[in-house]
Design an enzyme around this catalytic site. Structure first.
Site, PDB file in Angstrom:
ATOM      1  N   CYS B  86       0.886  -1.268   0.022  1.00 30.70           N
ATOM      2  CA  CYS B  86      -0.023  -0.052  -0.032  1.00 30.70           C
ATOM      3  C   CYS B  86       0.711   1.105   0.212  1.00 30.70           C
ATOM      4  O   CYS B  86       1.253   1.579  -0.949  1.00 30.70           O
ATOM      5  CB  CYS B  86      -1.031  -0.147   1.271  1.00 30.70           C
ATOM      6  SG  CYS B  86      -2.194   1.089   1.014  1.00 30.70           S
ATOM      7  N   HIS B 168      -3.915  -4.951   1.393  1.00 32.19           N
ATOM      8  CA  HIS B 168      -3.181  -5.324   2.413  1.00 32.19           C
ATOM      9  C   HIS B 168      -3.351  -6.891   2.803  1.00 32.19           C
ATOM     10  O   HIS B 168      -4.276  -7.465   2.996  1.00 32.19           O
ATOM     11  CB  HIS B 168      -4.024  -4.769   3.745  1.00 32.19           C
ATOM     12  CG  HIS B 168      -3.668  -3.084   3.631  1.00 32.19           C
ATOM     13  ND1 HIS B 168      -2.864  -2.409   4.485  1.00 32.19           N
ATOM     14  CD2 HIS B 168      -4.145  -2.224   3.002  1.00 32.19           C
ATOM     15  CE1 HIS B 168      -2.953  -1.084   4.331  1.00 32.19           C
ATOM     16  NE2 HIS B 168      -3.650  -1.091   3.371  1.00 32.19           N
ATOM     17  N   GLU B 170      -2.072  -8.563   5.017  1.00 30.47           N
ATOM     18  CA  GLU B 170      -2.415  -9.230   6.337  1.00 30.47           C
ATOM     19  C   GLU B 170      -3.780  -9.508   6.755  1.00 30.47           C
ATOM     20  O   GLU B 170      -4.197 -10.362   7.510  1.00 30.47           O
ATOM     21  CB  GLU B 170      -1.942  -8.288   7.576  1.00 30.47           C
ATOM     22  CG  GLU B 170      -2.684  -6.847   7.426  1.00 30.47           C
ATOM     23  CD  GLU B 170      -2.064  -5.776   6.543  1.00 30.47           C
ATOM     24  OE1 GLU B 170      -1.505  -6.100   5.819  1.00 30.47           O
ATOM     25  OE2 GLU B 170      -2.415  -4.714   6.901  1.00 30.47           O
TER      26      GLU B 170
END
Lengths: 226, 183
Positions: B86, B168, B170
């Site tokens: 990002c 993202h 995660e």
């Protein structure tokens, strides 16, 4: 930075508040009181008791009602955050979101529209590790709602301690229960902690339980000096 | 050793728990050693002793890193695997001559992988979590790996293992960070 914490009185919002206090200034709590017990966004059991926690923590609280209808309740949340921005001059909002993309994305959009920072200090945290931190950092948390098999009546009103965390860990392996209740399996209420100036004592509570759904409704509680 | 670079608005910020710690946890669970450094506190030694580098994302309202692109000039000559996530992808784009452009997106969306790479694997569709106000243009010398021109989801340097992803990992795509660890 002046921050407002979206606050349910459950462990996640209280612990997120502690994390925010470690780096910034928490100037208010924001509680949405939903009339819908199955709200998509907002924790409901005992949410009306958040005023007592706010008093125990010595923080002002902004309480905002919502009928709790899907998506419409987001307008109420936006209004509540906008009111906190105006009243307490907050520059950002803190949430206790851990895994819920549904909740996190919606709060992020509201903050973007209101030109506010958005912080999720528990985001993607390992849930068992998090529960251990909660206990070792001195939070006294009770379970005020269970909503999943195989959580029996003994869980309602139980305190979260290392023994109970071990049980939750084994339920995670066997039944895929989210140990911190992120999937809606558990609701909690915080009675004491390192950011509390006074602790909460429950004087009267009503327990209900049927078919793996149980609640502990706090009827009378008071603040006690620590 | 993996060097995880914190791009948040200040060292040890509240945002670090949201954008850096989850990446560090994935690296730790993957069994790799790591070191976390804020971009304003990064040393040549830390870059030198790392064998892979991750530039993390930051909060939606945080654009300080974009005003400090000169602090990332070291990326230009890097010969080890690097993943920009990002904000990190925006840094990579800017360092290599691309542009950071307004392109707000929040939430889960489909991502079309269009080119096979060691990091993202063969072309297919995945779903990823987006949280950004800005996207990038393709810098000279980079290949489009996912998305399309005007909506770049992932890119890779055509000769070096330097990657960027705008979503993202995660959230629901931890395998991407694990893959970087094993590259």
């Amino acid at each position: 930075m002046f921050l407002g914490v979206l606050f349910s009185g459950g462990k996640d919002s209280v612990f997120a508040c502690k994390r925010a206090m470690e780096t910034d200034s928490v100037v208010c709590l924001i509680t949405i009181v939903s009339e819908n017990p199955d709200s998509y966004m907002f924790h409901t059991p005992n949410v009306r008791r958040t005023d007592l926690i706010a008093e125990a923590m010595g923080l002002p609280i902004l309480t905002w009602p919502t009928r709790g209808e899907e998506e419409i309740e987001l307008d109420d949340l936006r209004d509540a955050i906008a009111a906190a921005k105006e009243r307490y001059e907050i520059e950002g909002v803190v949430t206790g979101a851990i895994e819920s993309v549904y909740q996190a994305a919606r709060v992020q959009r509201i903050c973007r529209d209101l030109d506010l920072w958005c912080f999720n200090p528990l985001w993607q945290i390992d849930q068992v590790e998090y529960l251990r931190h909660l206990v070792s950092e001195g939070f006294e948390v009770i379970i005020t709602g269970v909503f999943a098999y195989p959580l029996d009546e003994s869980w309602v009103g139980a305190r979260i301690n290392f023994g109970l965390i071990k049980k939750l860990e084994s339920l995670q392996k066997k039944y895929r229960i989210n140990p911190s209740g992120e999937g809606g399996e558990l609701e909690t209420f915080v009675l004491d902690g390192p950011i509390f100036r006074k602790r909460i004592e429950i004087l009267k509570a009503q327990k209900t339980y049927d078919n793996y759904r149980g609640r502990l409704s706090i009827e009378v509680a008071r603040l006690v000096e620590k | 050793m993996i060097l995880i670079v914190d791009l948040c608005h200040k060292p040890r910020s509240l945002s670090k728990r949201e954008f850096v710690d989850p990446i560090a946890a994935i690296v730790r669970r993957a069994g790799s050693e790591y070191e976390v450094a804020h971009f304003t506190e990064l040393t040549e030694d830390a870059i030198e002793r790392s064998d892979r580098i991750i530039l993390c994302g930051t909060a939606l309202k945080d654009n300080l890193f974009a005003e400090e692109i000169c602090q990332f000039a070291w990326i230009e000559d890097l010969d080890k695997p690097l993943l920009g996530i990002c904000a990190g992808m925006q840094v990579v784009a800017a360092v290599f001559g691309g542009e950071i452009v307004p392109q707000p997106k929040i939430g889960l969306e489909k991502i079309e992988i269009v080119r096979e790479t060691d990091l993202l694997g063969p072309p297919r569709e995945i779903e990823g979590y987006h949280l950004h106000n800005f996207g990038v243009t393709l810098p000279p010398g980079f290949d489009l790996v996912a998305g399309r021109p005007g909506q770049i989801e992932a890119f890779k340097h055509s000769e070096r293992p330097v990657y960027g992803i705008i979503f993202h990992p995660e959230v629901r795509n931890r395998w991407i960070v694990e893959q970087l660890v094993s590259l």
